[in-house]
Design an enzyme around this catalytic site. Structure first.
Site, short mmCIF file in Angstrom:
data_model
loop_
_atom_site.label_atom_id
_atom_site.label_comp_id
_atom_site.label_asym_id
_atom_site.label_seq_id
_atom_site.Cartn_x
_atom_site.Cartn_y
_atom_site.Cartn_z
N GLY A 287 0.80 -1.14 0.00
CA GLY A 287 0.13 -0.24 0.09
C GLY A 287 0.96 1.20 0.04
O GLY A 287 0.20 2.37 -0.03
N ILE A 290 6.02 3.04 -3.16
CA ILE A 290 6.92 2.31 -3.86
C ILE A 290 5.89 0.92 -4.24
O ILE A 290 6.07 0.31 -5.29
CB ILE A 290 8.30 2.11 -3.37
N GLU A 313 -4.71 -1.10 6.88
CA GLU A 313 -5.85 -1.82 6.23
C GLU A 313 -6.43 -0.69 5.01
O GLU A 313 -6.88 -1.12 4.06
CB GLU A 313 -7.00 -1.80 7.22
N SER A 407 16.14 -0.84 -1.02
CA SER A 407 16.90 -0.44 -0.02
C SER A 407 16.90 1.19 -0.39
O SER A 407 16.02 1.77 -1.09
CB SER A 407 18.34 -0.92 -0.06
N LYS A 410 20.48 6.07 1.80
CA LYS A 410 20.71 6.34 3.21
C LYS A 410 21.54 5.34 3.92
O LYS A 410 22.03 5.68 5.04
CB LYS A 410 19.30 7.06 4.02
N VAL A 449 12.43 9.46 -3.58
CA VAL A 449 11.59 9.35 -4.77
C VAL A 449 10.64 10.49 -4.75
O VAL A 449 10.03 10.83 -3.65
CB VAL A 449 10.85 8.06 -4.42
N LEU A 450 10.52 10.99 -5.86
CA LEU A 450 9.50 12.26 -5.97
C LEU A 450 7.96 11.62 -5.91
O LEU A 450 7.64 10.78 -6.48
CB LEU A 450 9.60 12.83 -7.30
N SER A 452 6.65 10.27 -3.23
CA SER A 452 6.34 9.35 -2.46
C SER A 452 5.89 10.10 -1.07
O SER A 452 6.18 11.37 -0.66
CB SER A 452 7.81 8.44 -2.07
N VAL A 456 9.69 15.71 -0.30
CA VAL A 456 9.91 17.28 -0.28
C VAL A 456 9.13 17.69 -1.19
O VAL A 456 8.41 18.87 -1.22
CB VAL A 456 11.36 17.98 -0.45
#
Length: 643
Positions: A287, A290, A313, A407, A410, A449-450, A452, A456
């Site tokens: 859910g 990614i 849920e 992964s 970071k 990831v833009l 997500s 930012v």
């Protein structure tokens, strides 16, 4: 008065249209005879009056038959004017026939003059009404310039002219030969004159409508548009239009991934399809941002079974509903199963994998928000380290063919618990890859990831819409960025390439300075930055300081000697690994420290486990800092998460 006419019932409007046409046709007939006979005033005899009257009746009846009076005047199309031409031509022929039938002298030029006048009066009256009706609505519409003078731009212009929000005032072309031309009655400006066009046409917004084969460098284009301080938006892609997912006038905010400065990663679809088609695939964290995109892309490769494993849920409900709709619409015939569960519960993972005979696992479940994990150390380690370990052990026990870990950059020389826990998860899978060979373990490491959760970009967009300020942690902070579809494609590609224990990384181009990204977003949303040089600006950028565990820049590799792969944009890292015996000892100590809720011990173990973890701040766990003297080490309070 005119508004009262517009508010009349449709029947009344049709009757008024009929009466207007009767008067216009009658006048056209009188004028055509008067002009031909050069008699002013011309008075017809009874026979001529009869012929003219029957011609008018026939013409109106024909207009009714052709549906002219059913057309809404304000939305008249070219077809409606074609109907007028046909009706007027038939009316002229009727005049000739009736004159012959009643033996009335009708000069040969009269039907021609009549046809011309009748078309002018009938079509012109409708055109005039349409212009009068549209003009007030146009004044209330936002003036926009369409960037792109191709087929997509023309379709957008026609759609917007029928809408109620935007009024197109000009086109911008990338072909200098089109400068000062007219398209759809709108002026065309060369891209080099866009600033002039914005000022001259008083444009309030720019809409990108670029053809798929235009070959326009979007990043260069956006650099040209940024100084204009006019909101820039775009229209759906051609693939979305063809698929019926969007309409041409579904205007949306500019996709910030255009500013990344590199081409998107293209997967080897044949290799990915071979690894997924007809297989049973499980996605943990299905859910999440990614995980959900992974599910969408996996579904297109038609696995036999797609298992969605998620502990939230509501997120699980949303992604299952979306995937089931896609599955049904596109007739993919994939069995989709939505299951609630926590990856830290090994028995639950094992039961699920056995029940659905899972072939491939994509492990996207993780806590990835740096400050939150820094404030919840034990939960972060339980989810990221033990969740990965238990899911991987379940995969081995169930004979899963491939296990792919999502992964993060970071994990490279981490300065926070989140990064260290993800690096520890990598070490666990590397150790399991050495311990056995039946299940192929691989990891894929990428940057931010833009779009997500926690990204930012949506945060900045919300802050700008709320009037600011935009908060950036540090003026020098930089990050690697990629889109959610890109990240998911890379994961699928790595899953098909892995042989056992590899850490895959993406050549992501140059990193992006966060403060520059914030400024671009401010300018491309049509606003000015407020600073010392521009105190009257719209949006201020505020530097809030680095958060616990945050560092100025991220890396993708620990070593400096990456190995190439069959994909030109995917590299394989040469990373330090630990033998399984040593890892097993560390995991036992992690288990004990976690059961005792001993944050200090967990942090110490993360440092000892060769993760290269170097904390950038003091312990920030909220519970630990507020209640470090509480003793929870009693065995009666131990919660065994292995069960």
């Amino acid at each position: 008065m005119f508004q009262k006419f517009l508010n009349l019932p449709r029947l009344h409007k049709r009757l008024i249209s009929v009466m207007a046409d009767v008067i216009a046709l009658s006048f056209a007939l009188w004028a055509s005879f008067a002009l031909r006979l050069d008699q002013w005033p011309w008075v017809p005899n009874l026979d001529t009056l009869l012929v003219c009257g029957l011609t008018v009746v026939f013409t109106v009846a024909l207009f009714v038959r052709l549906g002219l009076y059913r057309a809404v005047v304000r939305y008249l199309s070219d077809k409606a004017f074609g109907t007028v031409v046909l009706g007027v031509a038939c009316s002229a022929l009727a005049l000739i026939f009736l004159g012959f039938w009643f033996e009335v002298a009708v000069p040969r030029s009269v039907p021609v003059i009549y046809a011309a006048l009748a078309f002018i009066f009938v079509a012109g009256s409708r055109m005039s009404i349409r212009m009068i009706v549209s003009r007030p609505r146009r004044h209330n519409k936002e003036r926009v310039i369409i960037v792109g003078a191709g087929e997509t731009g023309l379709q957008l212009c026609q759609a917007l002219q029928q809408g109620t929000e935007f009024h197109p005032v000009a086109f911008i072309s990338f072909n200098s030969g089109n400068h000062k031309a007219l398209i759809n009655d709108l002026p065309v400006y060369d891209i080099d004159y866009i600033e002039t066009a914005v000022e001259l046409r008083r444009a309030e917004r720019l809409l990108l409508a670029l053809d798929a084969d235009s070959g326009v460098d979007r990043r260069r284009l956006l650099r040209q548009l940024e100084p204009l301080s006019v909101p820039v938006q775009t229209v759906p892609s051609m693939s979305e239009l063809v698929a019926g997912q969007k309409r041409i006038n579904d205007i949306r905010d500019l996709e910030i991934e255009d500013l990344l400065g590199r081409d998107p990663v293209r997967p080897d679809n044949a290799q990915v399809a071979e690894s997924l088609y007809g297989k049973s695939v499980l996605v943990t964290g299905a859910g999440g941002s990614i995980g959900s995109e992974l599910c969408r892309q996996i579904l297109q490769h038609r696995p036999r079974v797609l298992v969605l494993f998620e502990q939230c849920e509501f997120s699980l409900y949303n992604i299952e509903r979306e995937l089931q709709a896609i599955n049904e619409i596109e007739c993919l015939d994939v069995k989709i199963h939505a299951l609630l569960g926590n990856v830290a519960h090994r028995r639950r993972c094992e039961a699920v994998m056995k029940a659905f005979e899972v072939n491939t696992v994509y492990h996207a479940a993780a806590y990835k928000h740096v400050p939150l994990v820094e404030h919840n150390v034990i939960e972060g380690v339980q989810n990221n380290v033990f969740g990965t370990w238990h899911a991987a052990e379940a995969a081995i026990a169930c004979g899963v063919e491939r296990f792919v870990l999502i992964s993060t950059d970071k994990a490279v020389r981490p300065t926070n618990v989140m990064g260290a826990s993800k690096r520890m998860a990598e070490l666990v899978l590397q150790g399991l890859a050495q311990r056995q060979s039946d299940t192929v373990f691989s990891m894929v490491r990428f940057g931010n990831v833009l779009g997500s959760s926690g990204s930012v970009v949506p945060l900045f967009r919300d802050q700008i819409r709320d009037g600011g300020p935009v908060t950036v942690t540090h003026p020098d902070i930089i990050r690697y960025f990629m889109t959610i579809p890109e990240a998911s494609q890379l994961v699928l590609q790595a899953g098909s390439m892995g042989q056992g224990g590899e850490v895959f990384v993406l050549d992501m181009g140059e990193p992006v300075k966060i403060v520059d990204l914030a400024r671009k977003m401010i300018h491309l949303m049509g606003l000015d930055e407020k600073d010392e040089n521009n105190p009257d600006g719209d949006i201020e950028i505020v530097f809030s300081g680095l958060r616990p565990g945050e560092k100025l820049y991220e890396e993708l590799l620990i070593g400096d000697d990456p190995q190439g792969t069959a994909h030109p944009r995917i590299m394989m890292a040469r990373e330090v690994s630990l033998p399984w015996r040593e890892l097993e000892a560390f995991l036992a100590e992690f288990t004990q420290a976690s059961h005792n809720f001993d944050c200090d011990a967990v942090v110490t173990l993360l440092k000892k486990a060769k993760t290269a973890y170097t904390p950038s701040s003091d312990m920030a766990d909220l519970v630990w800092c507020h209640g470090a003297d509480i003793d929870v080490s009693d065995s009666s309070k131990v919660v065994h998460l292995n069960s």
